[in-house]
Design an enzyme around this catalytic site. Structure first.
Site, PDB file in Angstrom:
ATOM      1  N   ARG A  48       0.810  -1.218   0.000  1.00  0.00           N
ATOM      2  CA  ARG A  48       0.000   0.000   0.000  1.00  0.00           C
ATOM      3  C   ARG A  48       0.849   1.276   0.000  1.00  0.00           C
ATOM      4  NH1 ARG A  48      -4.086   0.228   3.036  1.00  0.00           N
ATOM      5  NH2 ARG A  48      -4.267  -1.991   3.531  1.00  0.00           N
ATOM      6  N   LYS A 157       2.621 -20.162   7.896  1.00  0.00           N
ATOM      7  CA  LYS A 157       1.869 -20.456   9.099  1.00  0.00           C
ATOM      8  C   LYS A 157       1.551 -19.135   9.796  1.00  0.00           C
ATOM      9  CE  LYS A 157       5.490 -20.900  12.581  1.00  0.00           C
ATOM     10  NZ  LYS A 157       5.018 -19.872  13.496  1.00  0.00           N
ATOM     11  N   HIS A 249       6.445 -26.432  14.358  1.00  0.00           N
ATOM     12  CA  HIS A 249       7.844 -26.843  14.298  1.00  0.00           C
ATOM     13  C   HIS A 249       8.127 -28.135  15.068  1.00  0.00           C
ATOM     14  CE1 HIS A 249       8.276 -23.091  12.402  1.00  0.00           C
ATOM     15  NE2 HIS A 249       8.635 -22.345  13.426  1.00  0.00           N
ATOM     16  N   LYS A 339      10.526 -18.884  25.332  1.00  0.00           N
ATOM     17  CA  LYS A 339      11.248 -17.627  25.167  1.00  0.00           C
ATOM     18  C   LYS A 339      12.027 -17.317  26.448  1.00  0.00           C
ATOM     19  CE  LYS A 339       9.342 -16.132  21.181  1.00  0.00           C
ATOM     20  NZ  LYS A 339      10.118 -15.814  19.969  1.00  0.00           N
TER      21      LYS A 339
END
Length: 809
Positions: A48, A157, A249, A339
């Site tokens: 855009r 994904k 994964h 994480k």
């Protein structure tokens, strides 16, 4: 292979977005440099933003530089950008798609043939439907027919957020495209190690005949990330770790590991075999979700921009499951990902069953064999096994076959995988793209967990950033031998938390060890408490926090020899014994360990002490019933962080065998017993003397290259030398890294070369033993004399020390 004369047009929807910048543009640059573009190839960016061609060119260049391409040549970049064009428009605007069609038709007209068309969607799934609809409105979803003129769609994904949304997405896709046109991406299927598992199994006859429940005891699949959610709060909070990497994964890694031998190399055969395995995952019940899953969130996550107040999103999960497939039935499978872990580690670990009859297993420590497929921090395959130690004693030692796959050509994340994705899509090789049956099986397994978690069937735990949770479900099926080994040896105290000591402490803590740490600088200790280390601020407090029998690792420096020198440059201290005050103060000082420890406690000196000091300390401590080992450690801070370093131990052999699990936990490589007290540090001393000589030869050679009547690029020479030549080595690789990091003039490097004393000790010891060591002596004296005569050779030596040892350059 790509048909070089097959004209192809790639359209990137969302060409100026983060996804395109992070993955797509760098991967196309990689393909270009590898010569993998078709002869007639066009890349059309659709977004855009209203950009001119020059502005789009600046955007592409900036993206490449940011992703590690600072050294791109303008001529190469201009040739690369010639393939690009840009089209500003919105996905909702049919007119924009008509213009896109006209641009594609124009390219085809200039080539005189109907081109292949590849559409990549670097956009959120919410934009899919309108893009598909508008592509269909101008018939860009339809192939021309024949061998040329195909039309293919690449989508990322997540393929939905649950089973129902995945079915709707599939229905939407099939409304506009045939299945053979759809290429669903899970980039893990394009990682070299995962693709290599198929060949490891099916191209060899090593393990495949027993690749089942007769040989394998357990399977662990883990994806640890040291990074956090960072700027992705809004996205991640709606997804969580299980949906982000577990649903795709991890399960895909399992499918690759467990699939049957495909009947042929056709894509459908391979994809069907992966789906067939996934369909046999054990179904969940409320009870099994409660007992066999775990979720947690790192502290501070709720403060990230975009994260909902009191968010219940998982940033770490662990689960235990199994396959109901006959050859895998009964093998527990453990998956975990998260994480802000203590380390970045991505791997599959197969623990093999203990042999029914095991000679010598009761002599010394023992644990099951393992096969490790590791994706991070290195691409490698490791097989751990046991062998009888050479010599008269009937004891075993753990050994390892380690196969380092390759040095990545592209350091930036995703680049090589996505280059292979585009290459495979253009070739029409769908084997490593996800099939609809796989998508359905993945969500069928994940949905019941998410549903139960939404009802708080499993409460959300918390963990400190920089640590790795160790939920009970991961521990409950270890072999008895494995459990006994961990029970005997799962705690250690470390004094000296500098670069190497800190990395050892963090590594052991990440593996679930209880680590008590102390440093001369209290702030250093305080900082490491954030990594799960138990801090102590005096030796009495340190000892008190350890359970008996205590095992204490010293990682403190021996004090530097006095500065006064003899005529040949050696310090006068070497006429007798080099000083070792820091170590002696910790052990024998007023509040030293020797005054507090009890009979049976163990001290390990892992620093660079002079071997005669170690002999003296061992004898003195032995009189008190305190065991002492002298251990040489080689590899530098980075190697210790990765668990890839050498351990050379001296002292009582029975004590070495008793505490060997510590060495095994510290390093993925095998430790070595060198002999009686002093042998460990003697071996390390000679190691460092040899190191002096090797480094000196490299430095002198490259100094000659620098002065040669040719315009050599030293980093390029180092790179070639390190390509399986006679002098290929880690040192040559580090030198190449140094030139890249500091420039070929090494302006920041000092021509004065520091030295820690071990080269001097080697020279002295060789003289005492009557062994000529001219190369080591001269390399040591060069460092001494560099204080008065700095040189480019010295700069190279300082650079090497900075790269592998973290020393000041």
């Amino acid at each position: 292979m790509i048909i070089k004369n097959s004209p192809t047009i790639l359209t990137i929807f969302g060409a100026t977005g983060d996804l395109a910048a992070k993955k797509i543009i760098p991967s196309l640059w990689h393909l270009f440099r590898q010569g993998r573009f078709p002869d007639r190839f066009s890349v059309m960016g659709f977004s855009r933003r209203n950009l001119s061609r020059e502005e789009f060119k600046k955007f592409i260049r900036k993206t490449l530089i940011k992703r590690g391409g600072a050294a791109i040549k303008e001529r190469d970049f201009s040739r690369f950008f010639e393939t690009f064009s840009y089209h500003a428009g919105t996905f909702e605007d049919k007119k924009s798609f008509r213009i896109l069609f006209e641009k594609i038709a124009g390219a085809e007209s200039s080539w005189g043939v109907c081109a292949n068309k590849l559409f990549y969607l670097a956009v959120p799934p919410s934009s899919y439907e309108i893009i598909f609809k508008n592509l269909a409105s101008v018939k860009l979803n339809l192939p021309c027919g024949g061998n040329l003129g195909w039309s293919r769609l690449l989508i990322e994904k997540p393929f939905g957020k649950d089973s129902e949304s995945a079915r709707k997405l599939q229905s939407l896709l099939s409304s506009y495209f045939k299945e053979e046109q759809i290429y669903r991406i899970d980039h893990y299927l394009f990682k070299e190690i995962l693709q290599g598992i198929e060949n490891f199994r099916f191209s060899n006859n090593l393990f495949e005949n027993a690749w089942d429940n007769t040989m394998i005891e357990r399977i662990d699949i883990r994806l640890y990330e040291s990074i956090g959610v960072e700027e992705r709060g809004s996205f991640y909070d709606a997804v969580g770790a299980l949906r982000d990497v577990g649903q795709n994964h991890l399960l895909i890694m399992l499918a690759v590991l467990a699939m049957e031998y495909p009947k042929n190399k056709e894509a459908d055969s391979i994809r069907q075999n992966r789906a067939k395995i996934l369909e046999t995952l054990a179904p969940w019940t409320t009870e099994t979700v409660r007992n066999n899953t775990y979720r947690a969130q790192y502290r501070g996550y709720e403060n990230i921009k975009g994260v909902r107040p009191a968010s219940n999103t998982d940033t770490y999960f662990a689960l235990k499951t199994e396959l109901r497939y006959p050859r895998w039935k009964g093998i527990p499978i453990f998956m975990e990902a998260g994480k802000r872990m203590a380390e970045a580690r991505k791997e599959i670990v197969l623990t093999l069953k203990h042999p029914a009859i095991c000679h010598l297993c009761e002599v010394g420590p023992h644990e099951p064999n393992k096969i490790v497929f590791r994706l991070e921090p290195n691409d490698e395959i490791i097989i751990y096994f046991w062998m009888k130690k050479p010599g008269f004693e009937q004891t075993l030692e753990r050994r390892a076959f380690s196969f380092f796959l390759y040095e990545k050509k592209e350091k930036a994340q995703y680049v090589e995988e996505y280059a292979k994705i585009f290459n495979a899509a253009m070739e029409g090789n769908r084997a490593f793209f996800i099939a609809p049956g796989e998508v359905a099986a993945l969500w069928k397994f994940i949905d019941p967990i998410e549903s139960a978690w939404d009802k708080n069937t499993v409460s959300l735990a918390k963990y400190k950033p920089g640590t790795t949770p160790r939920p009970a479900i991961l521990q409950n099926t270890q072999s008895v031998r494995d459990k006994n080994a961990e029970t005997r040896m799962s705690e250690i105290g470390i004094i000296g938390l500098g670069k190497m000591g800190a990395n050892l402490a963090i590594r052991l803590s990440a593996k679930g060890w209880r680590v008590v740490g102390m440093d001369h600088f209290p702030d250093t200790t305080k900082k490491l408490e954030k990594n799960g280390i138990i801090g102590a601020y005096s030796i009495p407090e340190f000892v008190k926090k350890l359970s008996t029998p205590r095992v204490i690792w010293l990682m403190v420096p021996a004090s530097a020899p006095p500065s006064s020198k003899t005529s040949d440059g050696q310090s006068k201290a070497t006429a007798g014994r080099p000083a070792g005050k820091p170590v002696d103060e910790i052990i024998f000082g007023k509040e030293g360990l020797a005054r507090i420890l009890k009979k049976g406690d163990i001290i390990i000196d892992g620093g660079n002490s002079f071997y005669k000091d170690s002999v003296r300390r061992g004898i003195k401590l032995g009189a008190k019933g305190i065991h002492f080992l002298d251990v040489g450690v080689s590899g530098g801070p980075t190697s210790i962080q990765l668990g890839k370093f050498a351990i050379m131990a001296g002292g009582n052999k029975k004590i070495y065998e008793k505490i060997k699990p510590i060495f095994d936990a510290m390093s993925d490589t095998t430790s070595g017993y060198m002999g009686k007290i002093g042998a460990g540090h003697f071996t390390k001393m000679i190691h460092n003397g040899i190191e002096y000589g090797m480094m000196q030869a490299l430095a002198e050679g490259f100094s000659v290259l620098k002065k040669a009547p040719f315009e050599f690029h030293l980093k390029d020479v180092a790179s070639v030398y390190n390509q399986n030549s006679i002098i290929t080595s880690r040192l040559t690789g580090w030198l190449e890294e140094g030139f890249k990091k500091y420039g070929e003039d090494l302006k920041k490097a000092s021509g004065v070369v520091a030295q820690t004393g071990e080269g001097e000790w080697t020279v002295k010891t060789a003289k005492e033993l009557g062994v000529p060591a001219p190369i080591i002596k001269r390399s040591y004296l060069f460092r001494v004399r560099s204080k008065k005569s700095p040189s480019f050779t010295g700069k190279i030596l300082s650079t090497l020390r900075a790269v592998f040892g973290g020393h000041k350059i």
